[in-house]
Write a protein that holds these residues in place. Structure first.
Motif, PDB file in Angstrom:
ATOM      1  N   ARG A  92     -24.633   0.249  23.270  1.00 16.79           N
ATOM      2  CA  ARG A  92     -23.562   0.608  22.340  1.00 16.79           C
ATOM      3  C   ARG A  92     -23.796   1.996  21.740  1.00 16.79           C
ATOM      4  NH1 ARG A  92     -19.617  -2.187  19.536  1.00 16.79           N
ATOM      5  NH2 ARG A  92     -18.854  -1.034  17.730  1.00 16.79           N
ATOM      6  N   GLU A  93     -25.048   2.293  21.394  1.00 12.49           N
ATOM      7  CA  GLU A  93     -25.361   3.612  20.854  1.00 12.49           C
ATOM      8  C   GLU A  93     -25.118   4.710  21.881  1.00 12.49           C
ATOM      9  OE1 GLU A  93     -29.399   2.963  19.717  1.00 12.49           O
ATOM     10  OE2 GLU A  93     -28.898   2.572  17.621  1.00 12.49           O
ATOM     11  N   ARG A  94     -25.311   4.379  23.156  1.00 20.51           N
ATOM     12  CA  ARG A  94     -25.084   5.392  24.198  1.00 20.51           C
ATOM     13  C   ARG A  94     -23.610   5.746  24.322  1.00 20.51           C
ATOM     14  NH1 ARG A  94     -29.729   2.877  26.570  1.00 20.51           N
ATOM     15  NH2 ARG A  94     -28.521   1.342  27.723  1.00 20.51           N
ATOM     16  N   VAL A  95     -22.747   4.771  24.098  1.00 20.10           N
ATOM     17  CA  VAL A  95     -21.307   5.072  24.094  1.00 20.10           C
ATOM     18  C   VAL A  95     -20.991   6.022  22.944  1.00 20.10           C
ATOM     19  CG1 VAL A  95     -18.992   4.117  23.801  1.00 20.10           C
ATOM     20  CG2 VAL A  95     -20.668   2.899  25.221  1.00 20.10           C
ATOM     21  N   ALA A  96     -21.491   5.719  21.767  1.00 18.42           N
ATOM     22  CA  ALA A  96     -21.258   6.593  20.606  1.00 18.42           C
ATOM     23  C   ALA A  96     -21.865   7.967  20.821  1.00 18.42           C
ATOM     24  CB  ALA A  96     -21.828   5.944  19.348  1.00 18.42           C
ATOM     25  N   ALA A  97     -22.984   8.018  21.550  1.00 12.36           N
ATOM     26  CA  ALA A  97     -23.675   9.291  21.769  1.00 12.36           C
ATOM     27  C   ALA A  97     -22.837  10.272  22.575  1.00 12.36           C
ATOM     28  CB  ALA A  97     -25.010   9.044  22.467  1.00 12.36           C
ATOM     29  N   VAL A  98     -21.934   9.765  23.396  1.00 14.18           N
ATOM     30  CA  VAL A  98     -21.031  10.663  24.130  1.00 14.18           C
ATOM     31  C   VAL A  98     -20.252  11.531  23.147  1.00 14.18           C
ATOM     32  CG1 VAL A  98     -18.969  10.764  25.602  1.00 14.18           C
ATOM     33  CG2 VAL A  98     -20.807   9.131  26.119  1.00 14.18           C
ATOM     34  N   PHE A  99     -19.798  10.927  22.075  1.00 11.22           N
ATOM     35  CA  PHE A  99     -19.001  11.655  21.088  1.00 11.22           C
ATOM     36  C   PHE A  99     -19.886  12.506  20.177  1.00 11.22           C
ATOM     37  CE2 PHE A  99     -16.609   8.101  22.652  1.00 11.22           C
ATOM     38  CZ  PHE A  99     -15.382   8.681  22.935  1.00 11.22           C
ATOM     39  N   GLY A 100     -21.139  12.068  20.000  1.00  8.50           N
ATOM     40  CA  GLY A 100     -22.090  12.919  19.311  1.00  8.50           C
ATOM     41  C   GLY A 100     -22.367  14.188  20.102  1.00  8.50           C
ATOM     42  N   ALA A 191     -13.340   4.999  19.388  1.00 10.58           N
ATOM     43  CA  ALA A 191     -14.085   4.403  20.499  1.00 10.58           C
ATOM     44  C   ALA A 191     -14.845   3.166  20.032  1.00 10.58           C
ATOM     45  CB  ALA A 191     -15.045   5.427  21.087  1.00 10.58           C
ATOM     46  N   GLY A 192     -15.414   3.226  18.813  1.00  5.52           N
ATOM     47  CA  GLY A 192     -16.116   2.070  18.283  1.00  5.52           C
ATOM     48  C   GLY A 192     -15.206   0.878  18.091  1.00  5.52           C
ATOM     49  N   ALA A 193     -13.993   1.140  17.609  1.00  2.00           N
ATOM     50  CA  ALA A 193     -13.028   0.043  17.422  1.00  2.00           C
ATOM     51  C   ALA A 193     -12.630  -0.568  18.767  1.00  2.00           C
ATOM     52  CB  ALA A 193     -11.798   0.563  16.683  1.00  2.00           C
ATOM     53  N   LEU A 194     -12.422   0.284  19.757  1.00  4.15           N
ATOM     54  CA  LEU A 194     -12.072  -0.213  21.093  1.00  4.15           C
ATOM     55  C   LEU A 194     -13.227  -1.016  21.696  1.00  4.15           C
ATOM     56  CD1 LEU A 194     -10.294   2.950  22.530  1.00  4.15           C
ATOM     57  CD2 LEU A 194      -9.212   0.740  22.045  1.00  4.15           C
ATOM     58  N   LEU A 195     -14.440  -0.534  21.473  1.00  7.26           N
ATOM     59  CA  LEU A 195     -15.601  -1.252  22.007  1.00  7.26           C
ATOM     60  C   LEU A 195     -15.777  -2.591  21.301  1.00  7.26           C
ATOM     61  CD1 LEU A 195     -17.963  -1.169  23.978  1.00  7.26           C
ATOM     62  CD2 LEU A 195     -19.292   0.051  22.240  1.00  7.26           C
ATOM     63  N   ASP A 196     -15.533  -2.638  20.001  1.00  2.67           N
ATOM     64  CA  ASP A 196     -15.594  -3.903  19.263  1.00  2.67           C
ATOM     65  C   ASP A 196     -14.625  -4.919  19.872  1.00  2.67           C
ATOM     66  OD1 ASP A 196     -17.512  -3.083  17.474  1.00  2.67           O
ATOM     67  OD2 ASP A 196     -16.080  -2.507  15.905  1.00  2.67           O
ATOM     68  N   ALA A 197     -13.396  -4.447  20.105  1.00  5.78           N
ATOM     69  CA  ALA A 197     -12.382  -5.355  20.656  1.00  5.78           C
ATOM     70  C   ALA A 197     -12.744  -5.803  22.064  1.00  5.78           C
ATOM     71  CB  ALA A 197     -11.024  -4.666  20.653  1.00  5.78           C
TER      72      ALA A 197
END
Length: 212
Positions: A92-100, A191-197
């Motif tokens: 999950r952190e790796r998905v967020a890291a794309v935007f970081g 992206a976090g909201a989409l990943l949650d869903a």
């Protein structure tokens, strides 16, 4: 003293590998900053510090150099993204890291948007190789996102990868044009909201809405 002749002789002593490196570095810098069509081969020659003869020995035409520039840019950009994403531990952190990664890129002094979107906008309709290079770059990004969301447990990784690609592309354009505040951060939140869903326990159990 014939300084022009001495400069030409010095340029002629550069070996082939060094010349290609200098030319690609100069091409990347100038094409990205000014646009492909605005930069001539003589400007590349001067920025690279090579002779015009050596420039054309390495890259027989500007079209060949543009293709090499896009290939070089693709390899370098994807390597930087992979290294950034690889520094974090969980899927999950790796998905967020794309935007970081995007947020850091947007803050660099030479940021001018996506070189592939820019090149496609300039030359895509008339240059099949440029169009192919731009599409291949985006396809590789889409594949990377698909891998990340699969590892994060998305119920439908293909759909989520498409959605995240749209967020990435939108954030890049908004950052380049200055049309949104904190585009990378806002895209990361979405992206976090989409990943949650997409990873909710009952996600697969929710039936599609029936048409009235």
């Amino acid at each position: 003293m014939d300084t022009q002749g001495a400069d030409t002789a010095r340029r002629g002593r550069i070996d082939g590998d060094e010349a290609r490196r200098r030319i690609l570095d100069a091409a990347e810098r100038l094409f990205y900053a000014r646009g492909v069509q605005a930069v001539g081969m003589d400007q590349i020659r001067d920025a690279a510090g090579v002779s015009l003869k050596r420039l054309y020995q390495c890259y027989p035409s500007k079209d060949v150099l543009v293709e090499a520039y896009l290939e070089h840019r693709d390899r370098r950009w994807n390597q930087a993204l992979a290294e950034h994403v690889g520094r974090v531990a969980t899927p999950r952190e790796r998905v967020a890291a794309v935007f970081g990664f995007l947020a850091e890129w947007f803050e660099t002094a030479d940021f001018r948007g996506c070189s592939f979107i820019n090149a496609f906008g300039e030359l895509g309709p008339t240059s099949p190789p440029v169009a192919a290079a731009a599409r291949a770059h985006k396809r590789r990004l889409r594949e990377r996102l698909g891998t990340l969301v699969t590892e994060a447990g998305a119920a439908d990784p293909d759909v989520l990868a498409d959605q995240l690609l749209l967020l990435v592309e939108g954030a890049i354009v908004a950052a380049a044009m200055g049309t949104a505040t904190g585009p990378a951060e806002r895209a990361r939140s979405a992206a976090g909201a989409l990943l949650d869903a997409a990873t909710a326990p009952d996600h697969a159990l929710v039936p599609p809405q029936s048409r009235p």
